[in-house]
Write an enzyme that holds these catalytic residues in place. Structure first.
Site, PDB file in Angstrom:
ATOM      1  N   GLY A  81       0.852  -1.189   0.000  1.00  0.00           N
ATOM      2  CA  GLY A  81       0.000   0.000   0.000  1.00  0.00           C
ATOM      3  C   GLY A  81       0.886   1.235   0.000  1.00  0.00           C
ATOM      4  N   PHE A  82       0.337   2.358   0.426  1.00  0.00           N
ATOM      5  CA  PHE A  82       1.131   3.582   0.408  1.00  0.00           C
ATOM      6  C   PHE A  82       2.376   3.466   1.279  1.00  0.00           C
ATOM      7  CE2 PHE A  82      -2.950   5.444  -0.972  1.00  0.00           C
ATOM      8  CZ  PHE A  82      -2.494   6.076  -2.111  1.00  0.00           C
TER       9      PHE A  82
ATOM     10  N   GLU B  26     -18.093  10.206   0.046  1.00  0.00           N
ATOM     11  CA  GLU B  26     -17.788  10.057  -1.377  1.00  0.00           C
ATOM     12  C   GLU B  26     -18.734   9.074  -2.051  1.00  0.00           C
ATOM     13  OE1 GLU B  26     -13.077  11.107  -0.735  1.00  0.00           O
ATOM     14  OE2 GLU B  26     -13.716   9.033  -0.889  1.00  0.00           O
TER      15      GLU B  26
END
Lengths: 445, 445
Positions: free
Chosen positions: A10-11, A167
Site C-alpha cells: 500500500g502507500f 464520497e
C-alpha cells in the site's frame, strides 16, 4: 547485504521500498495482490466512474527499475520475530529488517455477520462487488412489479459519514440522477433514495464542524438524505435497523470502522483497541528494533497527544521515515523519531463539490473539488493512469457518463436471490391477449 | 403494437434492435449480461492490453435513445413456440415475433473435462480468467525453484489456430517479450514458450493458404512455436497430449471449436451438427415464421453451397435482415431471402502484424494491421470506448506497456494449488546465515 522485507505494498510499503532504492540493502516487497491500489479513488470504481486498472498499478511495474528490489506475490500468515522470519502458508522468508505495512480492513464493531449485507471499500475486489450490487439493484427494480419491493431495491444506505461514506453517497446520487436516468423504461432512477447514516453528531466527524456542515449542505443539494446521530443496530438482507426504526433497503454499503490486519497479532507485542501495533516514536516495535510498523497498522500518538491519522499521507511519511531509519542504522547513526506533517485533508462529495482543510485555508465547493482533483491525480502512480483518469473525468464531467458499468461474474446473484424469494413475480408477463404493456406512471416522465 | 423479443445482445441481436427503432413495434432485448461485448477485441483484455469496459458497453446505454425498446437482464432457459413465450428460471415473457440471437460458446469436441484446464474466449469473464491465469503463471514461475516446474509455468499452449488462437498467441508473445521483460528478478519472461497447435494443415484454416503461410511467418517472427497437423488428444492440469507426445504446460488456452447456445434445442426444430438452427433463406425457423434466428446460432448455406461464416459482419447483416423482414411482414410485404455480403476477413497477429483478405486485395504485415485497427476501432460502439481504445493502443504501441495487468479475485487460485502440490518448495527460503540470494543464471541478462 542486509535483507529488508516489506510486508504490504500500500502507500506505506511502496514508499518505504522507493526510499530504499539507493541504499545498500536487498529489498523484497511481499503482497497478496499483484497491484498497488490507489485507495482514495476506489469509490470511483465502486460507482462505475473509473476502471479498476485506472487506479491500480502492478507492483512489479512500479518497482521495475529498482534493481535492489524483488516482488513476491504471497500472503503472510504470521511473523516470527525470534527467528526473524515471515511465515506464509506454503513457506517462509527470512529478514534482517522488517517493515510491516499490512494495513487494515473493515471492522463491523463486533457484528461480523453484517459483512455479507454491507460490503466495505478497501480493495479493488470490494469496489467491483459494490459496483455489481449497485448496478444489479437498478436492474432488479426495473423487473420488480411490487411497489414496496421496488422501493427497497431503489434505496441505498451508506453507513458511516467519514470521507469514504461521503464520497460513496455523493457518487451514488450522481450515478442515479444523471448517468442512469434515461436508460430505464419502468423505473425512474432519479427516485432512488440515498441515505447516509452517521453515529456522530456531524458529517465528516474528523473535520472541523464548519466543514462538516458544508459537506452536509452539499450532500443535501445532491438529494442525499443525511442522518447524523444514528447508531445502526442491525443489518440484514432486507435493510437496516436503527433502534426501533427500520429502513427497507436491498443495498447497504459500509463506510464505518477499520480493523488492523490480523498479522499484527502474531507479533506478540501490545496492540491498541483496534488491533494496531503500539509503535515507538522511531516506528519500531518495543523489544524488536529490527521491526518497523507503518501506515494503518501503526498506532502512534503525536506530541500533542492526538493519534497520527489513518490517511494516505501519514502512511507515505511513515514508510519513508522507516526506510530512513534503516539507512541510518546501517550507517551507525541513531534512529530519529517520526513527526507527522499534516498538509491538510479533503473529501470530495460530487461533481464540483468537496471540502478541504489546509489549516488556515478552508475551502468548499468547486475550489475544494479542483484542489482535490489535482492533488489526487498528481499522486496517482504511473503516467498512463494519471492521464487516463484525468481524461475519464473530463468526459464524465462533460457528459455525466460513467464508463465502467459492467456487471461481471457469471450469475447475477442478487437477482437470483430475489427470484427464489418471489417466484410469483414474473417479468413483464404478457400473454397473447394483453399486448400493450403497462408502464408504471412514474416512469413516463 | 406487436411485441418483438430479441434474445441476446451480441452483434446480431443489437443490430436487429437498432434496425427496429423506427418501426411500429415494441421491442424487448433480453440478455443474461448487462453489456454488449465487442468480441473481436476480447483477446486484448485476455492479454492485459485493454480494460474490460473498453470493449464492452452497457446494453441500456447503447439503446437508451430508442424509445420503443426496453432491456431486460435475464437468462432464457427455453422457448415455447406454441405459446409464443420465452421461459426464464423465474418467469416468462410473451412475444409476437422472436429474434433468437443467443450465440455460441466453446465446444471441446466431446471432451468437456478439458474446459477446466483450457478456458476459451467468448465473454468478458473468460477474458479476465485468461488474464488471471497468464499473469499468475509468471508470478508462480518467479517463485518456483525447480527448473522443470518453472519451465512448465513458462509454457503457454494455445489450441486452435483460427483468428482467436492466432491473436492470443501473438499477444502472449508480446506480453512476455516486451511488457514483462524487465520486471522479474528470478526468471526471464522472454524465455516463455508460446506454442500454437492446429489440427488442420495450415494456420487460419478458413483463409487462403497464401495468407495462412504469411500468418505463420509473422507468428514465427514473434517466436511463437507453430505446429500444424497436431490433434490434441488430452488436456490436464499439467499439460497437453498429442498422441504419444506431451507438452508440459501449466497454462492452456482454447481457441478451437464453438457450440451453439443450448436454448436452440428447446425449439424442437432440426439443428445442424454444431447445434445450430437450420434456418430458411429468409432467416425464419421452418414451421415458425414468427421466429428468426441470426448470428452464430443460425446455420444457413449460401447460394454457392458454402455456409455463412460465424463472424461478426455476418451476424450484423443477419440481425438487420431479420428486422427488415419483420417490418416487411407488418406492412404486408413478402419476406426476402438473406444474402451474405463478404466484405473481407482479417486476423491480427501482433504489433504491426496481421493478414487481411478483401477478395482481390490481399494484405499482410503493417498495412493489414492498420486496416484491421481502423476497422475494429470504428466499429466499437460508443464514442468514448473508441477514443479510449485508440489512445490505449497508441500508448501500448509506443511504450510496449499493457495497462490492465490486475489479478483480481480474493485468492490466487493457481498459486495455491501449486503450493498444496509442492509444500516443500518454499519461496526464497533464506535463513539468517545465507543472506546473499542466489539468482538463476538465465535471469541475469
Amino acid at each position: 547485504m542486509e535483507h529488508v522485507v516489506i510486508l504490504g505494498a500500500g502507500f506505506g510499503g511502496l514508499y518505504a521500498a522507493r526510499a530504499l532504492r539507493r541504499e545498500p540493502v536487498r529489498v523484497t516487497v511481499v503482497d497478496r495482490r499483484n497491484h498497488h491500489t490507489f485507495q482514495p479513488l476506489l469509490y470511483q470504481v465502486a460507482t462505475a466512474g473509473l476502471n479498476a486498472s485506472d487506479i491500480a498499478a502492478p507492483i512489479r511495474r512500479v518497482l521495475r527499475k529498482q534493481k535492489n528490489t524483488s516482488v513476491l506475490l504471497a500472503e503472510a500468515t504470521a511473523i516470527d520475530p525470534a527467528q526473524k522470519k515471515v511465515i506464509f502458508e506454503d513457506g517462509e522468508l527470512g529478514y534482517d529488517r522488517l517493515i510491516l505495512a499490512a494495513g487494515a480492513s473493515h471492522s463491523y464493531f463486533g457484528h461480523d455477520e453484517w459483512a455479507a449485507f454491507a460490503p466495505g471499500l478497501k480493495t479493488v475486489e470490494d469496489a467491483l462487488e459494490i459496483r455489481r450490487r449497485v448496478l444489479l439493484a437498478f436492474e432488479a427494480a426495473e423487473r420488480e412489479l411490487d411497489p414496496a419491493r421496488r422501493s427497497a431495491w431503489l434505496t441505498f444506505v451508506v453507513v458511516g459519514a467519514g470521507p469514504t461514506g461521503v464520497e460513496l453517497a455523493g457518487a451514488l446520487s450522481e450515478l442515479a440522477r444523471h448517468t442512469l436516468v434515461r436508460e430505464f423504461r419502468h423505473i425512474n432512477p432519479c427516485k432512488a433514495r440515498i441515505i447516509l447514516l452517521e453515529g456522530a453528531g456531524q458529517v465528516l466527524p474528523s473535520y472541523v464542524p464548519e466543514l462538516g456542515e458544508k459537506a452536509r449542505k452539499q450532500l443535501e443539494a445532491l438529494n442525499v438524505d443525511v442522518r447524523t446521530g444514528c447508531l445502526v443496530t442491525g443489518i440484514d438482507e432486507e435493510g437496516v435497523s436503527i433502534g426501533d426504526r427500520r429502513i427497507e433497503a436491498r443495498t447497504v454499503l459500509w463506510g464505518a470502522g477499520v480493523a488492523a490486519s490480523g498479522v499484527a497479532r502474531t507479533l506478540g507485542v501490545p496492540l491498541d483497541r483496534a488491533g494496531r501495533v503500539l509503535v515507538q516514536p522511531d516506528l519500531t516495535v518495543p523489544g524488536h528494533e529490527d521491526i518497523y510498523v507503518v501506515g494503518d497498522l501503526a498506532s502512534l500518538k503525536q506530541e500533542d497527544g492526538t493519534p497520527v491519522p489513518g490517511v494516505a499521507p501519514a502512511a507515505i511519511q511513515e514508510g519513508r521515515h522507516a526506510a530512513r531509519n534503516i539507512a541510518r542504522t546501517l550507517r551507525g547513526q541513531p534512529r530519529l523519531p517520526f513527526r507527522y506533517r499534516n498538509r491538510g485533508s479533503m473529501a470530495t462529495i460530487g461533481r464540483a463539490a468537496a471540502v478541504a482543510d489546509f489549516g488556515r485555508l478552508k475551502l468548499s465547493g468547486f475550489l475544494a473539488w479542483l484542489a482535490w482533483l489535482i492533488i489526487h491525480v498528481l499522486f496517482l502512480i504511473g503516467f498512463r493512469n494519471r492521464f487516463m483518469v484525468l481524461f475519464s473525468w473530463a468526459v464524465s464531467y462533460l457528459t455525466y457518463q460513467r464508463a465502467s458499468r459492467l456487471i461481471t461474474g457469471e450469475t447475477p446473484r442478487l437477482l437470483e436471490e430475489e427470484h427464489r424469494r418471489a417466484p410469483e413475480l414474473e417479468p413483464r408477463k404478457d400473454d397473447g391477449a394483453a399486448r400493450s404493456q403497462p408502464i408504471p406512471e412514474h416512469a413516463r416522465t
